[in-house]
Scaffold this active site. Structure first.
Site, short mmCIF file in Angstrom:
data_model
loop_
_atom_site.label_atom_id
_atom_site.label_comp_id
_atom_site.label_asym_id
_atom_site.label_seq_id
_atom_site.Cartn_x
_atom_site.Cartn_y
_atom_site.Cartn_z
N TRP A 139 2.58 1.59 -3.40
CA TRP A 139 1.64 1.90 -4.47
C TRP A 139 1.52 3.41 -4.65
O TRP A 139 1.36 3.91 -5.76
CB TRP A 139 0.26 1.31 -4.16
N HIS A 140 1.62 4.14 -3.52
CA HIS A 140 1.43 5.59 -3.59
C HIS A 140 2.61 6.31 -4.22
O HIS A 140 2.50 7.49 -4.57
CB HIS A 140 1.15 6.16 -2.20
N GLY A 141 3.72 5.63 -4.36
CA GLY A 141 4.85 6.25 -5.02
C GLY A 141 6.10 5.44 -4.79
O GLY A 141 6.25 4.77 -3.77
N THR A 197 0.84 -1.20 0.00
CA THR A 197 0.00 0.00 0.00
C THR A 197 0.88 1.25 0.00
O THR A 197 0.62 2.21 -0.73
CB THR A 197 -0.92 0.02 1.24
N GLY A 198 1.92 1.22 0.83
CA GLY A 198 2.83 2.36 0.85
C GLY A 198 3.48 2.57 -0.50
O GLY A 198 3.42 3.66 -1.08
#
Lengths: 135, 470
Positions: free
Chosen positions: B318-320, B315-316
Site C-alpha cells: 500500500w505504501h508504494g 500494508t507494505g
C-alpha cells in the site's frame, strides 16, 4: 504537587491529545486572529504591485503565468503559479530574513550573507555552511 | 503539483477564500455545496485530468450502494458488492500497481511486457479505500445508504483528508454530513491543532528532511557509521513529523468545518513493542486492514499466520508499488509474529526502558527499507551502518552538529511531551488566573506558529546555493 497528582490521573488514562478548551471571547479571538492573518495577507498580495526583480538574490522573479486550456489541463499553470506566488509574496524580503534566523537555529545555515568559501574538496555541497576545518 | 496545506497558495489563497465562503452562510446544504466545490478545485489543482477518475470511482460505489440496498438479502446484493470492490480496486491496480507487476513478471520470465507508463493520481490510495468503506459497510448494514451522489462525493473528496489521510470511514462522518455544528470553541480547537501540524511539517519535518537528504541522498560508499545512524534517525523524525503534522492539519481543518475525524497517530515512537507501535502509527490504515481484510479472512480463528502474512504484504504494498515496501511489510510481519509467539512474554518482564530501546531500534532499521527503494542501496546502507566504511567522517559530523537542534526537538516532541504541556494548560485553566495565561499563550502560539511557518515557506522558495548563479 497538585499537578503531579493530576499527571497520574492522565497517565492512567493513557496519553491522549487533549487540548485546553478555550471559551467565549478567547476562542473567538484565536479563530479570528488565524482567519484574519490568512485573509489579510491574501488581500495584501491581491492588491500590491508585484516586484519583478530581487536585488538580494540578483535574479528576476517569476511572472504571473498565462491561463490557457493547455496550461490548465497539463498542470503547468498551477506549478508556475505557485512559483510566482512565492516570488511575489507580500513582505517577502522580511520573511526571507526571518527564515534565515530560523535556519540558523535549526540547520546552522546562516544564509546568503555568511557564505564561507572553502578550499575545493570532493564534496562542495558543504560550502555555504560554517564548517570548522581546524580540527 | 499537488496543493499541500504547507504551501503559500493553500494558506493564503485557497484557505481564506474557502473559509469566507463557508461561513458566509449558516445553511448546511449551502455549506456542503461550498465544501464540495472547493474540494474539487483542490483536487483539480493537482490533478486536472484524473479528477474524472475520482468522480467515476465514487459513482461506481454510489450506484453499488443503491443496488445493494435494493437487493438486500438476495444473492444479487453480494454480486454488486463484489463488482464494486473489484472495480474500485482495479482503479488502484491499474494506476498504481500494473507497471510494477509487469516489471516483476517480466524480469522473472525474461519477457518484455509493455508498460502503461501512467503517473500515479494524487491520493488514489486514500480515496479508493474511503469509497470502499462506504460500499462494504452498506453491505454489512452498518451505515444507511446514501441517496445523493454529491453527498457521497463530498465524503470521498473532502479536501482536508483527501490526499494524505487520515482514512476517514463513511461511518465516521455520515451523520455529520447532514448534521454538524460549528462553534467558536470547536473552531479554536481546530485552529490550534492546525497550527501545531503546520509547525511540525514546515519546521521540524523540512529541516530533518534536509539532513536526511544530505546524509543518505548522496554516495553511500562514503557514508560513515555515525552518519548512517544519524541519517536514518533524521529520516524517522522527518517521516513522523511530516505525516502526523499532515494528519494534525487535516483533523484541525475538520474541526473548523465542524467535522470530527479519527485520530491517526498516538506518539508512535513512545511504543514499547512493535505490536504497540502499530497501535500508534497510522492508526486509520492499520484499523482499515484489520476490519476490512484481516477479520473477513478469518482473523485469529483460522489460518491466523496466513492472514497476518496477507495483511502485512498488503500494508507494505500500500505504501508504494516497489519491492522495498514489500520487504518493509514482511519485516514487520516477522517482528509481530516473533512477539506474538516467543518474544512478547519475555519482553514484558524486562524494564520499560529496555522494551522501548528494542522497539525504537526495530523501527529505525525498518525505515531503511522504507527510505531506499533500491535493494543495492539498502545493502550499501547496512554496510555503512555496521562500520564497513569508516566510524565517523569530519564533514558528516559537522553537518550533524549543524542540525543537532532539529534532531533534539524532533526526539523530544516524538515523546508525549506536547500532551503533557497541553494537559498542564488544561489544569492551569481550572486555577485562579490560569485561564487568562492559557488564553493569552494560545493566541501568541497561533500567531507565532503561522508567522514562523510562513517565513519558512517563503524561504523554501529561495535558493541557498546562490553562488552557482554568478
Amino acid at each position: 504537587m497538585v499537578y503531579l497528582k493530576h499527571l497520574k490521573k492522565i497517565a492512567q488514562n493513557k496519553e491522549r491529545f487533549s487540548c485546553p478548551v478555550l471559551h467565549g471571547v478567547a476562542a473567538a479571538l484565536v479563530v479570528l486572529l488565524f482567519c484574519g492573518t490568512l485573509f489579510g495577507l491574501f488581500l495584501h498580495s491581491a492588491f500590491d504591485t508585484d516586484a519583478t526583480v530581487s536585488e538580494s538574490e540578483n535574479r528576476t522573479l517569476a511572472e504571473m503565468p498565462r491561463v490557457s486550456l493547455k496550461t490548465l489541463s497539463d498542470g503547468s499553470f498551477m506549478t508556475d503559479f505557485e512559483a510566482y506566488y512565492a516570488d511575489t509574496f507580500p513582505r517577502r524580503e522580511y520573511f526571507l530574513t526571518l527564515n534565515q534566523k530560523i535556519s540558523a537555529i535549526f540547520s546552522g545555515v546562516h544564509g546568503k550573507d555568511d557564505v564561507v568559501l572553502v578550499a575545493k574538496t570532493e564534496k562542495d555541497d558543504f560550502a555555504g555552511q560554517d564548517i570548522d576545518y581546524d580540527e | 503539483m499537488r496543493l499541500v496545506f504547507s504551501s503559500l497558495t493553500f494558506l493564503y489563497i485557497f484557505l481564506p477564500l474557502c473559509l469566507v465562503a463557508y461561513f458566509l452562510t449558516s445553511k448546511i446544504k449551502v455549506r456542503n455545496f461550498i465544501l464540495l466545490l472547493f474540494s474539487l478545485v483542490f483536487y483539480a489543482w493537482g490533478e486536472p485530468k484524473y479528477i474524472l477518475l475520482m468522480l467515476a470511482a465514487t459513482a461506481v460505489d454510489y450506484a453499488a450502494g443503491l443496488l445493494i440496498e435494493k437487493f438486500r438479502g438476495n444473492w444479487k446484493a453480494k454480486l454488486f458488492l463484489i463488482l464494486a470492490v473489484v472495480l474500485t480496486l482495479s482503479v488502484l491496480g491499474v494506476f498504481k500497481y500494473a507497471d510494477f507487476f509487469a516489471n516483476s513478471v517480466g524480469s522473472i520470465f525474461h519477457l518484455q511486457i509493455p508498460l502503461l507508463g501512467l503517473s500515479l493520481p494524487i491520493g488514489i490510495s486514500f480515496f479508493t479505500f474511503q469509497a470502499l468503506t462506504y460500499v462494504v459497510d452498506v453491505y454489512r448494514d452498518r451505515v444507511p445508504v446514501q441517496p445523493y451522489y454529491y453527498k457521497l462525493l463530498l465524503y470521498v473528496s473532502m479536501f482536508p483528508q483527501l490526499i494524505a489521510g487520515p482514512i476517514v470511514r463513511y461511518s465516521d462522518v455520515c451523520v455529520q454530513i447532514d448534521n454538524r455544528v460549528c462553534t467558536w470553541q470547536k473552531a479554536s480547537k481546530g485552529v490550534l491543532r492546525f497550527c501545531i501540524g503546520l509547525l511540525k511539517k514546515a519546521i521540524v519535518a523540512n529541516f530533518a528532511g534536509e539532513l536526511t537528504e544530505k546524509l543518505l541522498g548522496g554516495d553511500l560508499s562514503a557514508l560513515s557509521l555515525v552518519g548512517a545512524w544519524a541519517g536514518i534517525f533524521a529520516y524517522a523524525i522527518q517521516i513522523y513529523f511530516d505525516f502526523s503534522g499532515y494528519s494534525d492539519m487535516a483533523i484541525g481543518l475538520g474541526h473548523i468545518f465542524g467535522f470530527d475525524f479519527p485520530e491517526n497517530f498516538r506518539y508512535p515512537y513512545a511504543a514499547h513493542s512493535i505490536n504497540d507501535f502499530w497501535r500508534r502509527w497510522h492508526i486509520t490504515l492499520s484499523s482499515f486492514f484489520r476490519d476490512y481484510v484481516y477479520i473477513p479472512l478469518g482473523g485469529n480463528r483460522k489460518r491466523w499466520a496466513l492472514n497476518m502474512l496477507v495483511v502485512w504484504l498488503l500494508t507494505g504494498l500500500w505504501h508504494g508499488a516497489s519491492w522495498n515496501f514489500v520487504l518493509w511489510g514482511l519485516y514487520y510481519f516477522f517482528f509481530l509474529m516473533l512477539e506474538k509467539l516467543y518474544l512478547g512474554k519475555f519482553l514484558e518482564k524486562l524494564p520499560r526502558v529496555v522494551q522501548h530501546i528494542y522497539a525504537v531500534a526495530v523501527i529505525l532499521i525498518g525505515w531503511v527499507f522504507f527510505y531506499f527503494e533500491d535493494l543495492s542501496a539498502i545493502k550499501a546502507f547496512f554496510t555503512a551502518a555496521f562500520g564497513g566504511n569508516s566510524f565517523s567522517d569530519m564533514t558528516q559530523n559537522a553537518l550533524i552538529t549543524n542540525y543537532v537542534v532539529v534532531l533534539l526537538v524532533g526526539a523530544v516532541f516524538s515523546m508525549p511531551v506536547l500532551s503533557r504541556i497541553l494537559s498542564f494548560g488544561g489544569w492551569l485553566c481550572e486555577r485562579k488566573g490560569g485561564k487568562l495565561l492559557v488564553n493569552a499563550s494560545c493566541i501568541v502560539f497561533v500567531f507565532a506558529a503561522l508567522w514562523i511557518s510562513t517565513a519558512a515557506l517563503v524561504g523554501s522558495s529561495y535558493n541557498p546555493f546562490l553562488y552557482f548563479r554568478f
